[in-house]
Scaffold this motif. Structure first.
Motif, PDB file in Angstrom:
ATOM      1  N   LEU A 140       0.808  -1.217   0.000  1.00  0.00           N
ATOM      2  CA  LEU A 140       0.000   0.000   0.000  1.00  0.00           C
ATOM      3  C   LEU A 140       0.841   1.267   0.000  1.00  0.00           C
ATOM      4  O   LEU A 140       0.290   2.360  -0.033  1.00  0.00           O
ATOM      5  CB  LEU A 140      -0.927   0.009   1.230  1.00  0.00           C
ATOM      6  CG  LEU A 140      -1.909  -1.150   1.364  1.00  0.00           C
ATOM      7  CD1 LEU A 140      -2.750  -0.985   2.624  1.00  0.00           C
ATOM      8  CD2 LEU A 140      -2.811  -1.238   0.137  1.00  0.00           C
ATOM      9  N   SER A 141       2.143   1.123   0.028  1.00  0.00           N
ATOM     10  CA  SER A 141       3.014   2.289   0.135  1.00  0.00           C
ATOM     11  C   SER A 141       3.516   2.802  -1.206  1.00  0.00           C
ATOM     12  O   SER A 141       4.294   3.755  -1.241  1.00  0.00           O
ATOM     13  CB  SER A 141       4.220   1.955   1.024  1.00  0.00           C
ATOM     14  OG  SER A 141       5.049   0.971   0.427  1.00  0.00           O
ATOM     15  N   VAL A 142       3.101   2.191  -2.315  1.00  0.00           N
ATOM     16  CA  VAL A 142       3.682   2.542  -3.610  1.00  0.00           C
ATOM     17  C   VAL A 142       3.482   4.016  -3.963  1.00  0.00           C
ATOM     18  O   VAL A 142       4.405   4.694  -4.413  1.00  0.00           O
ATOM     19  CB  VAL A 142       3.132   1.637  -4.731  1.00  0.00           C
ATOM     20  CG1 VAL A 142       3.614   0.206  -4.567  1.00  0.00           C
ATOM     21  CG2 VAL A 142       1.615   1.690  -4.776  1.00  0.00           C
ATOM     22  N   GLY A 143       2.270   4.529  -3.752  1.00  0.00           N
ATOM     23  CA  GLY A 143       2.021   5.927  -4.067  1.00  0.00           C
ATOM     24  C   GLY A 143       2.822   6.871  -3.192  1.00  0.00           C
ATOM     25  O   GLY A 143       3.335   7.891  -3.653  1.00  0.00           O
ATOM     26  N   ALA A 144       2.947   6.510  -1.904  1.00  0.00           N
ATOM     27  CA  ALA A 144       3.709   7.345  -0.976  1.00  0.00           C
ATOM     28  C   ALA A 144       5.194   7.342  -1.322  1.00  0.00           C
ATOM     29  O   ALA A 144       5.873   8.374  -1.188  1.00  0.00           O
ATOM     30  CB  ALA A 144       3.501   6.846   0.455  1.00  0.00           C
ATOM     31  N   ILE A 145       5.712   6.206  -1.784  1.00  0.00           N
ATOM     32  CA  ILE A 145       7.123   6.135  -2.176  1.00  0.00           C
ATOM     33  C   ILE A 145       7.370   7.006  -3.402  1.00  0.00           C
ATOM     34  O   ILE A 145       8.377   7.724  -3.484  1.00  0.00           O
ATOM     35  CB  ILE A 145       7.540   4.680  -2.454  1.00  0.00           C
ATOM     36  CG1 ILE A 145       7.456   3.847  -1.176  1.00  0.00           C
ATOM     37  CG2 ILE A 145       8.965   4.620  -3.008  1.00  0.00           C
ATOM     38  CD1 ILE A 145       7.724   2.362  -1.387  1.00  0.00           C
ATOM     39  N   VAL A 146       6.462   6.951  -4.372  1.00  0.00           N
ATOM     40  CA  VAL A 146       6.583   7.809  -5.554  1.00  0.00           C
ATOM     41  C   VAL A 146       6.612   9.278  -5.137  1.00  0.00           C
ATOM     42  O   VAL A 146       7.417  10.070  -5.640  1.00  0.00           O
ATOM     43  CB  VAL A 146       5.418   7.545  -6.526  1.00  0.00           C
ATOM     44  CG1 VAL A 146       5.400   8.590  -7.644  1.00  0.00           C
ATOM     45  CG2 VAL A 146       5.533   6.148  -7.131  1.00  0.00           C
TER      46      VAL A 146
END
Length: 323
Positions: A72-78
């Motif tokens: 679930l962290s993919v958007g936050a990492i981007v």
């Protein structure tokens, strides 16, 4: 209840293969009828530019979902990578190469953190990456000060918006290369077969001699690394870093993966199917934009697509209970 579950599973196997392709072709025909400019070269290049970032993120997500986990962290990492890159240019004075290396390093580090939480602390991937998403999002807001960070760096902009092959944007070329390599790894390598085996059953995979911990760790790190790449492409394309620039990518990436035919419960599908799901999402959003549909409506419909995709592809026989 068992006959009903078997029915959904049989229908899911059929629709997960042919459904996305039929839907994609149908949308192309409909949007072309609504506006003939949909198939113009300008719009096709724009479509490639828009979908390239989602393709990179969804490719990384495919590895994680294939083994029955979620990130679930993919958007936050981007977002973190994008904001960090903008700050490194404006305040650190780094050149494009140094910023690119830093972006990939930040993404891989975030993926390693997810792997540590899931494998060493034995947290469910949903809980671990939800926590990571919150932490990374807070760091992004702190770094940016809650404001948009603008910069001007032609070399960095060229990474996404330049073109080495005719008029095709570099972001599209890079995304396709990453997808091709990931598809080869997913279908031809021991790593890809191990992910499917783990998704089908972790205990069985372990008894088969698969190093489950190392395979899972590598999948999370790859996902983080590709998110770092996507963040670099996004900030290069927009020349801005904002505290929420990658938020929409989480929902879209999940939708693209499951719509492409990879079951959310893991064990079936593969990275090679993700391209179809990405094209469905990208064509859908691009077509609605050309048709003048409000962006908020697009977000709502994308959420409905996620629900429908999971309903079709979820293997209910592997669920111990449903809340």
């Amino acid at each position: 209840m068992q006959p009903i579950s078997n029915y959904f599973n049989r229908q899911g196997a059929l629709l997960s293969t042919a459904g996305p392709v039929i839907l994609l072709l149908g949308m192309v025909i409909i949007f072309t009828f609504i506006n003939p400019r949909f198939l113009s070269w300008i719009n096709l290049f724009n479509l490639m530019r828009q979908s390239s970032i989602l393709l990179v993120v969804a490719t990384g997500m495919s590895f994680v979902i294939l083994m029955g986990a979620i990130d679930l962290s993919v958007g936050a990492i981007v977002t973190l990578v994008g904001v960090s890159a903008a700050v490194l240019v404006t305040q650190g004075g780094l050149n494009a190469f140094s910023v690119a290396v830093s972006a990939l390093g930040i993404g891989a580090l975030c993926g390693a953190l997810n792997a540590l939480l899931v494998l060493k602390l034995r947290l469910p991937s949903f809980v671990a990456t939800l926590g990571t998403m919150t932490i990374v999002g807070g760091i992004s807001t702190w770094i940016s000060g809650g404001v948009t960070v603008f910069f001007r760096n032609p070399d960095l902009t060229w990474i996404a918006s330049g073109s080495i092959i005719g008029r095709v944007p570099n972001s599209g070329v890079l995304a396709l290369i990453i997808f091709a390599l990931a598809s080869f790894v997913g279908t031809r390598s021991q790593f890809g077969r191990s992910l499917s085996a783990i998704g089908g059953g972790g205990v069985t995979a372990r008894l088969s001699g698969i190093d489950v911990l190392r395979t899972k760790a590598f999948a999370f790190i790859v996902s983080g690394l590709l998110c770092g790449t996507a963040g670099l492409l996004l900030v290069s394309r927009t020349s801005t870093g904002t505290a929420h620039m990658g938020d929409d990518l989480l929902l879209q990436a999940i939708a693209a993966v499951v719509m492409g035919g990879t079951a959310l419960s893991g064990g079936s599908g593969g990275v090679h199917r993700t391209l179809t799901g990405v094209l469905v999402i990208a064509v859908f959003q691009n077509g609605l934009t050309i048709a003048g549909i409000h962006p908020y409506v697009q977000i709502m419909v994308t959420g409905m697509i996620v629900i429908l995709s999971v309903t079709i592809t979820l293997d209910r026989s592997r669920l111990a209970f449903i809340k």
